[in-house]
Scaffold this active site. Structure first.
Site, PDB file in Angstrom:
ATOM      1  N   ARG A 113       0.777  -1.158   0.044  1.00 47.86           N
ATOM      2  CA  ARG A 113       0.188  -0.086   0.002  1.00 47.86           C
ATOM      3  C   ARG A 113       0.888   1.196  -0.020  1.00 47.86           C
ATOM      4  NH1 ARG A 113      -0.817   2.325   4.945  1.00 47.86           N
ATOM      5  NH2 ARG A 113      -2.550   3.061   4.341  1.00 47.86           N
ATOM      6  N   LEU A 114       0.235   2.419  -0.266  1.00 48.16           N
ATOM      7  CA  LEU A 114       0.862   3.589  -0.190  1.00 48.16           C
ATOM      8  C   LEU A 114      -0.321   4.777   0.263  1.00 48.16           C
ATOM      9  CD1 LEU A 114       3.361   5.043  -0.897  1.00 48.16           C
ATOM     10  CD2 LEU A 114       2.485   5.665  -3.294  1.00 48.16           C
ATOM     11  N   ASP A 115       0.402   5.318   1.366  1.00 47.37           N
ATOM     12  CA  ASP A 115      -0.700   6.025   2.314  1.00 47.37           C
ATOM     13  C   ASP A 115      -1.381   7.334   1.258  1.00 47.37           C
ATOM     14  OD1 ASP A 115       0.101   5.063   4.751  1.00 47.37           O
ATOM     15  OD2 ASP A 115       1.517   6.675   4.846  1.00 47.37           O
ATOM     16  N   TYR A 116      -2.491   7.593   1.809  1.00 43.83           N
ATOM     17  CA  TYR A 116      -3.504   8.439   1.018  1.00 43.83           C
ATOM     18  C   TYR A 116      -2.680   9.697   0.613  1.00 43.83           C
ATOM     19  CZ  TYR A 116      -7.709  11.428   0.450  1.00 43.83           C
ATOM     20  OH  TYR A 116      -8.850  12.211   0.126  1.00 43.83           O
TER      21      TYR A 116
END
Length: 200
Positions: free
Chosen positions: A40-43
């Site tokens: 994932r990659l943060d918002y």
């Protein structure tokens, strides 16, 4: 043989395809069916996100045991000195324990796309860019590491995961690569993101 999709995730977009709160998701920039992010990659972070429909490949990329190094371009508040950089290279102790040593170097202002909205900058406080590579993936780790040494992160762009790089992809663009052997990336020409048509 597996297909891997390299996407440049824009700022303020979730690393998922649906959201009940109406926030921007991956569905607005890539319409390949039945693929899922490997990690994932943060918002509020930007940059490289890997996606595939191969569950074993997702596990291989995202499992911390395999220690895929991740490289970030980080715009920080202030001008980090050698003391701060040395601390990052040796590892710092966060509230969830010590980090592994990171690779870090100063960057001249890199050629990156404008962010919308732009970062907040104060005239009396300069900013600087660092290239930071880590081999673990704790929650918001890079931001916590730079804050720990006195230089909060203003902008965070992931530019590489292992051998895969963001090269040539603007925010919202993606390209596909066919892997003929496990974890053996081959580069293909970038494709513009295909957007779903809105229903009338």
């Amino acid at each position: 043989m597996s297909t891997l999709y390299l996407l440049n995730k824009p700022y303020h977009m979730l690393s998922q395809f649906t959201d009940r709160e109406g926030r921007a998701t991956l569905a607005s920039v890539i319409d390949v069916p039945d693929i899922y992010p490997a990690g994932r990659l943060d918002y509020d972070s930007e940059g490289l996100l890997l996606l595939t429909d191969d569950g074993a490949l997702i596990h291989r990329i995202s499992d911390p045991q395999h220690k895929q190094p991740k490289t970030y371009w980080v715009q920080v508040e202030g001008q980090p000195g050698e003391r701060a950089l040395t601390a990052l290279r040796r590892g710092v102790t966060l509230n969830d324990g010590p980090t592994r040593p990171a690779k870090v170097r100063r960057l001249d202002d890199p050629a990156v796309a404008e962010r919308n909205p732009p970062i907040r900058q104060r005239d009396d406080i300069p900013s600087a860019w660092l290239e930071l590579t880590i081999s673990e993936g704790r929650n918001r780790q890079v931001r916590r590491m730079t804050a720990h040494v006195g230089h909060p992160t203003l902008r965070l762009i992931r530019v590489a995961i292992g051998a895969w790089r963001l090269d040539g992809l603007a925010p919202g663009q993606w390209r596909s690569e066919t892997l003929h052997a496990p974890m053996s990336p081959r580069r293909y020409q970038a494709q513009p993101a295909r957007r779903k048509r809105k229903r009338p």
